[in-house]
Design an enzyme around this catalytic site. Sequence first.
Site, PDB file in Angstrom:
ATOM      1  N   LYS A  45       0.860  -1.188   0.000  1.00 42.38           N
ATOM      2  CA  LYS A  45       0.000   0.000   0.000  1.00 42.38           C
ATOM      3  C   LYS A  45       0.896   1.239   0.000  1.00 42.38           C
ATOM      4  O   LYS A  45       2.042   1.167   0.449  1.00 42.38           O
ATOM      5  CB  LYS A  45      -0.885  -0.060   1.263  1.00 42.38           C
ATOM      6  CG  LYS A  45      -1.714   1.171   1.547  1.00 42.38           C
ATOM      7  CD  LYS A  45      -2.939   1.246   0.677  1.00 42.38           C
ATOM      8  CE  LYS A  45      -3.643   2.594   0.820  1.00 42.38           C
ATOM      9  NZ  LYS A  45      -4.342   3.002  -0.403  1.00 42.38           N
ATOM     10  N   GLY A  72      -7.691   7.595  -0.630  1.00 37.21           N
ATOM     11  CA  GLY A  72      -6.900   8.794  -0.335  1.00 37.21           C
ATOM     12  C   GLY A  72      -5.592   8.500   0.379  1.00 37.21           C
ATOM     13  O   GLY A  72      -5.156   9.277   1.241  1.00 37.21           O
ATOM     14  N   ASN A 127       4.240   6.382  -6.982  1.00 29.72           N
ATOM     15  CA  ASN A 127       2.829   6.590  -7.295  1.00 29.72           C
ATOM     16  C   ASN A 127       2.569   8.064  -7.598  1.00 29.72           C
ATOM     17  O   ASN A 127       2.289   8.852  -6.695  1.00 29.72           O
ATOM     18  CB  ASN A 127       1.980   6.092  -6.117  1.00 29.72           C
ATOM     19  CG  ASN A 127       0.505   6.339  -6.322  1.00 29.72           C
ATOM     20  OD1 ASN A 127       0.066   6.821  -7.373  1.00 29.72           O
ATOM     21  ND2 ASN A 127      -0.282   6.022  -5.307  1.00 29.72           N
ATOM     22  N   CYS A 130      -2.295   8.725  -8.363  1.00 26.45           N
ATOM     23  CA  CYS A 130      -3.493   8.505  -7.543  1.00 26.45           C
ATOM     24  C   CYS A 130      -4.505   9.611  -7.814  1.00 26.45           C
ATOM     25  O   CYS A 130      -4.197  10.793  -7.624  1.00 26.45           O
ATOM     26  CB  CYS A 130      -3.137   8.481  -6.060  1.00 26.45           C
ATOM     27  SG  CYS A 130      -4.592   8.277  -5.026  1.00 26.45           S
ATOM     28  N   LYS A 165       4.641   4.515 -11.586  1.00 33.22           N
ATOM     29  CA  LYS A 165       3.267   4.083 -11.900  1.00 33.22           C
ATOM     30  C   LYS A 165       2.500   5.201 -12.593  1.00 33.22           C
ATOM     31  O   LYS A 165       2.351   6.297 -12.044  1.00 33.22           O
ATOM     32  CB  LYS A 165       2.552   3.644 -10.628  1.00 33.22           C
ATOM     33  CG  LYS A 165       1.183   3.057 -10.894  1.00 33.22           C
ATOM     34  CD  LYS A 165       0.700   2.275  -9.716  1.00 33.22           C
ATOM     35  CE  LYS A 165      -0.662   1.688  -9.958  1.00 33.22           C
ATOM     36  NZ  LYS A 165      -1.139   0.934  -8.794  1.00 33.22           N
ATOM     37  N   GLY A 243      -4.730  -3.691 -14.410  1.00 32.37           N
ATOM     38  CA  GLY A 243      -6.073  -3.197 -14.717  1.00 32.37           C
ATOM     39  C   GLY A 243      -7.017  -4.309 -15.124  1.00 32.37           C
ATOM     40  O   GLY A 243      -6.956  -4.803 -16.236  1.00 32.37           O
ATOM     41  N   GLY A 265      -5.159  -6.577  -8.901  1.00 30.78           N
ATOM     42  CA  GLY A 265      -5.674  -5.592  -7.961  1.00 30.78           C
ATOM     43  C   GLY A 265      -7.023  -5.963  -7.385  1.00 30.78           C
ATOM     44  O   GLY A 265      -7.129  -6.807  -6.486  1.00 30.78           O
TER      45      GLY A 265
HETATM   46  C1  LIG Z   1      -9.050   0.102  -2.857  1.00 28.89           C
HETATM   47  C2  LIG Z   1      -7.898   0.451  -3.759  1.00 28.89           C
HETATM   48  C3  LIG Z   1      -6.777   1.094  -3.231  1.00 28.89           C
HETATM   49  C4  LIG Z   1      -5.690   1.430  -4.053  1.00 28.89           C
HETATM   50  N1  LIG Z   1      -4.592   2.031  -3.501  1.00 28.89           N
HETATM   51  C5  LIG Z   1      -3.510   2.307  -4.288  1.00 28.89           C
HETATM   52  C6  LIG Z   1      -2.329   2.851  -3.720  1.00 28.89           C
HETATM   53  O1  LIG Z   1      -2.209   3.059  -2.512  1.00 28.89           O
HETATM   54  N2  LIG Z   1      -1.288   3.144  -4.567  1.00 28.89           N
HETATM   55  C7  LIG Z   1      -1.363   2.897  -5.933  1.00 28.89           C
HETATM   56  O2  LIG Z   1      -0.400   3.168  -6.657  1.00 28.89           O
HETATM   57  N3  LIG Z   1      -2.475   2.343  -6.477  1.00 28.89           N
HETATM   58  C8  LIG Z   1      -3.535   2.045  -5.696  1.00 28.89           C
HETATM   59  N4  LIG Z   1      -4.654   1.469  -6.256  1.00 28.89           N
HETATM   60  C9  LIG Z   1      -4.686   1.176  -7.715  1.00 28.89           C
HETATM   61  C10 LIG Z   1      -4.345  -0.286  -8.000  1.00 28.89           C
HETATM   62  O3  LIG Z   1      -3.039  -0.615  -7.553  1.00 28.89           O
HETATM   63  C11 LIG Z   1      -4.464  -0.605  -9.507  1.00 28.89           C
HETATM   64  O4  LIG Z   1      -3.567   0.207 -10.238  1.00 28.89           O
HETATM   65  C12 LIG Z   1      -5.866  -0.376 -10.040  1.00 28.89           C
HETATM   66  O5  LIG Z   1      -6.837  -0.771  -9.100  1.00 28.89           O
HETATM   67  C13 LIG Z   1      -6.122  -1.108 -11.360  1.00 28.89           C
HETATM   68  O6  LIG Z   1      -5.987  -2.503 -11.219  1.00 28.89           O
HETATM   69  P1  LIG Z   1      -7.254  -3.495 -10.958  1.00 28.89           P
HETATM   70  O7  LIG Z   1      -8.290  -3.153 -11.976  1.00 28.89           O
HETATM   71  O8  LIG Z   1      -6.695  -4.878 -11.112  1.00 28.89           O
HETATM   72  O9  LIG Z   1      -7.724  -3.216  -9.570  1.00 28.89           O
HETATM   73  C14 LIG Z   1      -5.740   1.119  -5.445  1.00 28.89           C
HETATM   74  C15 LIG Z   1      -6.877   0.467  -5.977  1.00 28.89           C
HETATM   75  C16 LIG Z   1      -7.942   0.124  -5.158  1.00 28.89           C
HETATM   76  C17 LIG Z   1      -9.126  -0.589  -5.756  1.00 28.89           C
END
Ligand SMILES: Cc1cc2nc3c(=O)[nH]c(=O)nc-3n(C[C@H](O)[C@H](O)[C@H](O)COP(=O)(O)O)c2cc1C
Length: 303
Positions: A45, A72, A127, A130, A165, A243, A265
């Site tokens: 995270k 956030g 990151n 975000c 990222k 994704g 994810g």
């Molecule tokens: C609940 C949640 C929290 C996330 N927190 C972060 C984060 O802290 N840092 C980050 O770079 N991406 C974060 N992401 C993005 C994911 O790492 C990923 O790039 C994005 O969800 C797309 O992949 P997915 O469709 O397989 O979930 C978060 C996604 C979700 C759903």
Amino acid sequence: MIDLSVKIGGLKFANPILTASGTFGSGEEFSHFFDLNHLGGIVSKAVTPEPRIGNPSPRIAETPCGMLNSIGLTNAGVKQFVKEKLPFLQSLETKVIVNVAGKTIDDFSTVIKNIEDAGGVDGYEINISCPNVKEGGMAFGVDPIITGKITGQTRNATDKCLIVKLSPNVTSISDIAIAAENEGADGLSVINTLVGMAVDVNTKRPKLATVKGGLSGPAIKPVAIAKVFEVVNAVKIPVIGVGGIMELNDVLEFLITGATAIQVGTANFVSPQISEQLVFDLKNYCQKNSIQTMADIIGSLKI
Ligand SMILES: Cc1cc2nc3c(=O)[nH]c(=O)nc-3n(C[C@H](O)[C@H](O)[C@H](O)COP(=O)(O)O)c2cc1C
């Protein structure tokens, strides 16, 4: 013998299946579901210099084929991370990548320096993508000049694997990718969430307290594939596809398009063992199709 290993910079992953930041805690939360050492790697995270409580609730909403979140960057700050989360991560054989976020350009290298002093991680994922924070986050990742500055500064802070990222919420993802490559990134994660919004028709209120949030899950996979395609054609460094990955065919789709590795994810929320299952499924697929190394699949797209 099938060799599933892949390399990003100088870092060798036993296989191309990693978990995506923010969907896998700091790994320990999932360790009673399966042996985390079966994975290619874990991405933590987001970690920021100071503790962050994140955004107000509700900050999660289900959508067709996906979800919206506006967490956030909630986290206890780098000092607590080093004290409470790092010892478990250091005990793993799988590769550990720490996702780093910040409000200022300097914040990113501050986090890295604190973790470098403690040691025991294999790399960092920067990151700058975000969509759920007012300062930093996506505001950095839409600008090639700021992207270059953050990449250069974090490159100076570590010799370890440095992954940037990227956000899909940009006009030209290739320009951002090139800026990160030019300043020393070893790899690029493509993509973070897409900006989205949903409304509760009964209350007439947005489903998220922040009104808009980040869309993830299968709904975004075609966008992610298109962005991976664009980026692999723009840079020479490896790309990690992220994704909407839910099953083996999704993994193959990203690898064929040119991703060197992938991250799982939202699928972790549906099925906590999915990332380990994908490692087994990929191995079986390679066995059945006489594939010896990942180079036989990566970038095998026919246009
Ligand atoms: C609940 C949640 C929290 C996330 N927190 C972060 C984060 O802290 N840092 C980050 O770079 N991406 C974060 N992401 C993005 C994911 O790492 C990923 O790039 C994005 O969800 C797309 O992949 P997915 O469709 O397989 O979930 C978060 C996604 C979700 C759903």
